[in-house]
Design an enzyme around this catalytic site. Structure first.
Site, PDB file in Angstrom:
ATOM      1  N   PRO A  90       0.814  -1.215   0.000  1.00 42.33           N
ATOM      2  CA  PRO A  90       0.000   0.000   0.000  1.00 42.33           C
ATOM      3  C   PRO A  90       0.849   1.268   0.000  1.00 42.33           C
ATOM      4  O   PRO A  90       0.335   2.355  -0.248  1.00 42.33           O
ATOM      5  CB  PRO A  90      -0.820  -0.124   1.296  1.00 42.33           C
ATOM      6  CG  PRO A  90      -0.041  -1.040   2.163  1.00 42.33           C
ATOM      7  CD  PRO A  90       0.630  -1.999   1.237  1.00 42.33           C
ATOM      8  N   GLU A 117       2.326  -7.074   9.327  1.00 38.01           N
ATOM      9  CA  GLU A 117       2.429  -5.622   9.451  1.00 38.01           C
ATOM     10  C   GLU A 117       3.263  -5.006   8.337  1.00 38.01           C
ATOM     11  O   GLU A 117       3.171  -3.817   8.075  1.00 38.01           O
ATOM     12  CB  GLU A 117       3.055  -5.262  10.812  1.00 38.01           C
ATOM     13  CG  GLU A 117       3.029  -3.781  11.137  1.00 38.01           C
ATOM     14  CD  GLU A 117       1.626  -3.229  11.278  1.00 38.01           C
ATOM     15  OE1 GLU A 117       1.455  -2.011  11.129  1.00 38.01           O
ATOM     16  OE2 GLU A 117       0.686  -4.025  11.547  1.00 38.01           O
ATOM     17  N   ARG A 155      -2.140  -9.910 -20.529  1.00 39.84           N
ATOM     18  CA  ARG A 155      -3.046  -9.674 -21.658  1.00 39.84           C
ATOM     19  C   ARG A 155      -2.401  -8.812 -22.740  1.00 39.84           C
ATOM     20  O   ARG A 155      -2.903  -8.747 -23.873  1.00 39.84           O
ATOM     21  CB  ARG A 155      -4.348  -9.032 -21.180  1.00 39.84           C
ATOM     22  CG  ARG A 155      -4.186  -7.645 -20.613  1.00 39.84           C
ATOM     23  CD  ARG A 155      -5.457  -7.158 -19.910  1.00 39.84           C
ATOM     24  NE  ARG A 155      -6.618  -7.230 -20.770  1.00 39.84           N
ATOM     25  CZ  ARG A 155      -6.930  -6.317 -21.683  1.00 39.84           C
ATOM     26  NH1 ARG A 155      -6.138  -5.264 -21.837  1.00 39.84           N
ATOM     27  NH2 ARG A 155      -8.004  -6.437 -22.417  1.00 39.84           N
ATOM     28  N   ASP A 170      -8.018  -0.129 -25.182  1.00 42.33           N
ATOM     29  CA  ASP A 170      -8.494  -0.225 -23.805  1.00 42.33           C
ATOM     30  C   ASP A 170      -8.479   1.130 -23.116  1.00 42.33           C
ATOM     31  O   ASP A 170      -7.732   2.034 -23.497  1.00 42.33           O
ATOM     32  CB  ASP A 170      -7.596  -1.175 -22.988  1.00 42.33           C
ATOM     33  CG  ASP A 170      -7.919  -2.629 -23.269  1.00 42.33           C
ATOM     34  OD1 ASP A 170      -9.026  -2.909 -23.725  1.00 42.33           O
ATOM     35  OD2 ASP A 170      -7.040  -3.473 -23.014  1.00 42.33           O
TER      36      ASP A 170
END
Length: 247
Positions: A90, A117, A155, A170
């Site tokens: 994150p 953690e 892809r 896309d």
């Protein structure tokens, strides 16, 4: 052929994902090979522990460097070759389409999926080449983030999609969201396909799609337009959208 290695404490999570849909077909076509490693197998701890308490105290457990470093060393395909080593975190920079395009040109990718953690800081500082986040939220582990990134990369490999133009058009490929799509019937319960799409005028269709991509981006993701260098036509359309948005 691209080689993708995944280091995870839960390797079973990837079996279904890598064997189904486009990811499975890509492997069948020989465009990519997947290798999943439980890095717990590389710990030298007699209790097979891969985490420990953080120095200085605090809540949670931290993944130790030794199992990760040794597992990465074991999956490197060539001693004199440096693969991209990707940490799902994150705290990483946002993963974008341009990152998927760049990584799709690599020979080997190694994904490290975290838990607990966090990681011992020596892992991102001295081992990892790229640290990515898929959004401003926290999950229980990095597996789902790795799956999402791998899907977006695979892809793009040559021959994986049935239509080679699909990836080019896309959303995000040109910095805009993708235009709306319609299929048969042209009239469904009184809801009609835009006339231009059934006109047969391919020049007009291309222009309509470009304009609708810009409109959708303006309405849903205006942040994507902040640094875009607009053509004269795009600037004209954008002015039109803004005016209508005020009405």
């Amino acid at each position: 052929m691209m080689r993708i290695d995944v280091l995870s404490l839960f390797p079973g999570m990837f079996q279904g994902v890598f064997n189904e849909s486009i990811l499975g077909k890509a492997a069948e076509k020989g465009a990519v090979s997947y290798h999943i490693t439980d890095f717990r197998d590389y710990t030298t701890n007699k209790h097979r522990k891969v985490d420990d308490y953080p120095f200085g105290g605090g809540a949670g457990m931290v993944l130790m460097p030794q199992p990760i470093f040794d597992a990465v060393g074991a999956v490197r395909t060539e001693a004199d070759f440096s693969p991209r080593i990707i940490l799902t975190s994150p705290q990483g920079k946002p993963f974008r389409q341009r990152d998927a395009e760049e990584l799709s040109r690599e020979k080997q990718l190694i994904f490290i999926c975290g838990h607990y953690e966090g990681f011992d800081e020596r892992i991102p500082q001295h081992l990892v080449t790229d640290e990515y986040s898929i959004g401003d939220f926290v999950m229980t582990g990095g597996e789902l983030a790795a799956m999402a990134m791998i899907d977006s990369i695979v892809r793009l490999l040559p021959g994986v999609l049935g239509n080679d133009t699909s990836a080019v058009t896309d959303s995000f490929s040109d910095g805009l969201l993708e235009h709306p799509h319609y299929t048969r019937p042209a009239d469904f319960r009184g809801m009609n396909v835009p006339d231009v799409l059934v006109s047969g005028n391919h020049e007009k269709i291309t222009e309509w799609r470009h304009k609708e991509s810009l409109r959708r981006t303006f309405l849903r993701r205006p942040d994507l337009l902040a640094n875009r260098s607009l053509s004269g036509k795009e600037a004209e359309w954008l002015s039109e959208f803004r005016q209508k948005n005020k009405e």
